[in-house]
Design a protein around this motif. Structure first.
Motif, PDB file in Angstrom:
ATOM      1  N   VAL A  30      27.789  44.521  38.023  1.00  0.00           N
ATOM      2  CA  VAL A  30      28.415  43.770  36.938  1.00  0.00           C
ATOM      3  C   VAL A  30      29.937  43.914  36.996  1.00  0.00           C
ATOM      4  O   VAL A  30      30.680  42.942  36.805  1.00  0.00           O
ATOM      5  N   LEU A  31      30.397  45.116  37.280  1.00  0.00           N
ATOM      6  CA  LEU A  31      31.838  45.335  37.401  1.00  0.00           C
ATOM      7  C   LEU A  31      32.428  44.511  38.543  1.00  0.00           C
ATOM      8  O   LEU A  31      33.478  43.879  38.396  1.00  0.00           O
ATOM      9  N   ALA A  32      31.749  44.501  39.674  1.00  0.00           N
ATOM     10  CA  ALA A  32      32.238  43.741  40.829  1.00  0.00           C
ATOM     11  C   ALA A  32      32.293  42.252  40.512  1.00  0.00           C
ATOM     12  O   ALA A  32      33.284  41.571  40.831  1.00  0.00           O
ATOM     13  N   THR A  33      31.251  41.737  39.884  1.00  0.00           N
ATOM     14  CA  THR A  33      31.226  40.315  39.533  1.00  0.00           C
ATOM     15  C   THR A  33      32.352  39.988  38.558  1.00  0.00           C
ATOM     16  O   THR A  33      33.053  38.980  38.713  1.00  0.00           O
ATOM     17  N   THR A  34      32.538  40.842  37.569  1.00  0.00           N
ATOM     18  CA  THR A  34      33.580  40.619  36.568  1.00  0.00           C
ATOM     19  C   THR A  34      34.965  40.628  37.200  1.00  0.00           C
ATOM     20  O   THR A  34      35.850  39.855  36.793  1.00  0.00           O
ATOM     21  N   LEU A  35      35.150  41.485  38.190  1.00  0.00           N
ATOM     22  CA  LEU A  35      36.454  41.620  38.841  1.00  0.00           C
ATOM     23  C   LEU A  35      36.605  40.709  40.051  1.00  0.00           C
ATOM     24  O   LEU A  35      37.581  40.812  40.803  1.00  0.00           O
ATOM     25  N   HIS A  36      35.613  39.823  40.249  1.00  0.00           N
ATOM     26  CA  HIS A  36      35.673  38.826  41.328  1.00  0.00           C
ATOM     27  C   HIS A  36      35.838  39.482  42.700  1.00  0.00           C
ATOM     28  O   HIS A  36      36.688  39.089  43.507  1.00  0.00           O
ATOM     29  N   THR A  37      35.006  40.485  42.919  1.00  0.00           N
ATOM     30  CA  THR A  37      35.002  41.149  44.213  1.00  0.00           C
ATOM     31  C   THR A  37      33.566  41.527  44.542  1.00  0.00           C
ATOM     32  O   THR A  37      32.636  41.148  43.831  1.00  0.00           O
ATOM     33  N   THR A  38      33.366  42.242  45.629  1.00  0.00           N
ATOM     34  CA  THR A  38      32.025  42.695  45.998  1.00  0.00           C
ATOM     35  C   THR A  38      31.885  44.169  45.669  1.00  0.00           C
ATOM     36  O   THR A  38      32.885  44.890  45.515  1.00  0.00           O
ATOM     37  N   GLU A  39      30.648  44.620  45.593  1.00  0.00           N
ATOM     38  CA  GLU A  39      30.417  46.036  45.326  1.00  0.00           C
ATOM     39  C   GLU A  39      31.020  46.901  46.431  1.00  0.00           C
ATOM     40  O   GLU A  39      31.586  47.966  46.162  1.00  0.00           O
ATOM     41  N   ALA A  40      30.900  46.425  47.680  1.00  0.00           N
ATOM     42  CA  ALA A  40      31.439  47.186  48.805  1.00  0.00           C
ATOM     43  C   ALA A  40      32.956  47.306  48.709  1.00  0.00           C
ATOM     44  O   ALA A  40      33.526  48.388  48.918  1.00  0.00           O
ATOM     45  N   ASP A  41      33.610  46.190  48.397  1.00  0.00           N
ATOM     46  CA  ASP A  41      35.074  46.219  48.287  1.00  0.00           C
ATOM     47  C   ASP A  41      35.514  47.053  47.085  1.00  0.00           C
ATOM     48  O   ASP A  41      36.523  47.769  47.142  1.00  0.00           O
ATOM     49  N   LEU A  42      34.750  46.962  46.002  1.00  0.00           N
ATOM     50  CA  LEU A  42      35.085  47.755  44.817  1.00  0.00           C
ATOM     51  C   LEU A  42      34.959  49.243  45.118  1.00  0.00           C
ATOM     52  O   LEU A  42      35.830  50.038  44.740  1.00  0.00           O
ATOM     53  N   ALA A  43      33.897  49.608  45.825  1.00  0.00           N
ATOM     54  CA  ALA A  43      33.696  51.018  46.188  1.00  0.00           C
ATOM     55  C   ALA A  43      34.763  51.503  47.150  1.00  0.00           C
ATOM     56  O   ALA A  43      35.193  52.663  47.093  1.00  0.00           O
ATOM     57  N   ALA A  44      35.194  50.617  48.054  1.00  0.00           N
ATOM     58  CA  ALA A  44      36.234  51.000  49.010  1.00  0.00           C
ATOM     59  C   ALA A  44      37.568  51.214  48.302  1.00  0.00           C
ATOM     60  O   ALA A  44      38.341  52.111  48.658  1.00  0.00           O
ATOM     61  N   GLN A  45      37.822  50.381  47.318  1.00  0.00           N
ATOM     62  CA  GLN A  45      39.095  50.466  46.611  1.00  0.00           C
ATOM     63  C   GLN A  45      39.103  51.592  45.582  1.00  0.00           C
ATOM     64  O   GLN A  45      40.132  52.241  45.362  1.00  0.00           O
ATOM     65  N   PHE A  46      37.940  51.806  44.950  1.00  0.00           N
ATOM     66  CA  PHE A  46      37.825  52.854  43.933  1.00  0.00           C
ATOM     67  C   PHE A  46      36.624  53.726  44.285  1.00  0.00           C
ATOM     68  O   PHE A  46      35.502  53.472  43.825  1.00  0.00           O
ATOM     69  N   PRO A  47      36.820  54.739  45.118  1.00  0.00           N
ATOM     70  CA  PRO A  47      35.700  55.555  45.608  1.00  0.00           C
ATOM     71  C   PRO A  47      34.964  56.331  44.517  1.00  0.00           C
ATOM     72  O   PRO A  47      33.851  56.800  44.743  1.00  0.00           O
ATOM     73  N   SER A  48      35.576  56.476  43.353  1.00  0.00           N
ATOM     74  CA  SER A  48      34.920  57.199  42.265  1.00  0.00           C
ATOM     75  C   SER A  48      35.019  56.394  40.978  1.00  0.00           C
ATOM     76  O   SER A  48      35.931  55.575  40.803  1.00  0.00           O
ATOM     77  N   ARG A  49      34.069  56.642  40.085  1.00  0.00           N
ATOM     78  CA  ARG A  49      34.119  55.986  38.778  1.00  0.00           C
ATOM     79  C   ARG A  49      35.357  56.439  38.005  1.00  0.00           C
ATOM     80  O   ARG A  49      35.960  55.666  37.259  1.00  0.00           O
ATOM     81  N   GLU A  50      35.731  57.709  38.198  1.00  0.00           N
ATOM     82  CA  GLU A  50      36.917  58.228  37.520  1.00  0.00           C
ATOM     83  C   GLU A  50      38.158  57.409  37.873  1.00  0.00           C
ATOM     84  O   GLU A  50      38.967  57.088  36.999  1.00  0.00           O
ATOM     85  N   LEU A  51      38.292  57.056  39.137  1.00  0.00           N
ATOM     86  CA  LEU A  51      39.465  56.301  39.582  1.00  0.00           C
ATOM     87  C   LEU A  51      39.455  54.893  39.003  1.00  0.00           C
ATOM     88  O   LEU A  51      40.498  54.383  38.569  1.00  0.00           O
TER      89      LEU A  51
END
Length: 204
Positions: A30-51
């Motif tokens: 849901v976060l990835a869709t909202t931010l218009h990116t993919t889960e993989a790219d979101l994880a690469a950019q923000f490796p932790s939920r804290e970040l």
């Protein structure tokens, strides 16, 4: 630190997702869709939920500052600006679940510290300037202690966000906000300031 590809301002769009699902439990999809990116790219950019939470909160703080600039362009008097800030605060608080600040304080202490630092380095000086302007323009009483009143308002905010004082499952935080701030601010106004304040008070 990640190499940002998402525009920083767009990260504020994650906030409604966190409000709805929780800071820890908001789905990555849901976060990835909202931010218009993919889960993989979101994880690469923000490796932790804290970040991710940290930068989303910082982006939302910048969103608030932009709204303050727009507000100050709309209203000229210190009383109107102060009540406008309260209206924005009430609107934002109405969207935030009661448990959100508890989770932010306990689960993301560095982000909470950054939020409180913003209160001390941005919100407090902003309040001091408004109070100074209001005294000069005879909207606020000349006998108020600006440093003390600013401190009281900031501490009232801390009290509002303290779940030990106002447990979110027992109190409507919007009503607590209104009761803490609006009557206090009206009390430091001059007669002319109170007249202007009453007009804005009626809208809240």
């Amino acid at each position: 630190m990640p190499d940002f590809t998402l525009p920083t301002a767009s990260l504020e769009a994650a906030m409604p997702v966190f409000y709805r699902y929780g800071l820890h439990t908001a789905p990555d999809a849901v976060l990835a869709t909202t931010l218009h990116t993919t889960e993989a790219d979101l994880a690469a950019q923000f490796p932790s939920r804290e970040l991710l939470v940290h930068h989303a909160i910082l982006a939302d703080i910048e969103r608030q500052k932009r709204e303050h600039v727009e507000l100050f362009a709309q209203y000229s008097s210190a009383v109107e600006r102060l009540y406008g800030l309260l209206q924005l605060g009430l609107r934002d608080l109405a969207a935030v679940p009661g448990q959100f600040y508890v989770d932010l304080q306990t689960g993301f202490p560095k982000t909470w510290e950054a939020a409180m630092d913003n209160v001390n380095t941005y919100s407090a000086p902003q309040l001091q300037q408004l109070l100074n302007d209001g005294i000069r323009n005879r909207m606020f009483r000349s006998d108020i202690n600006i440093q003390l009143v600013t401190k009281i308002i900031v501490e009232q905010l801390n009290m509002l966000l303290n779940p030990q004082v106002f447990p979110p499952d027992r109190y409507n935080m919007r009503e607590v906000f209104r009761s803490i701030f609006l009557y206090y601010i009206r009390g430091i106004c001059t007669e002319e300031g109170a007249r202007i304040a009453a007009e804005h008070f009626a809208r809240l």
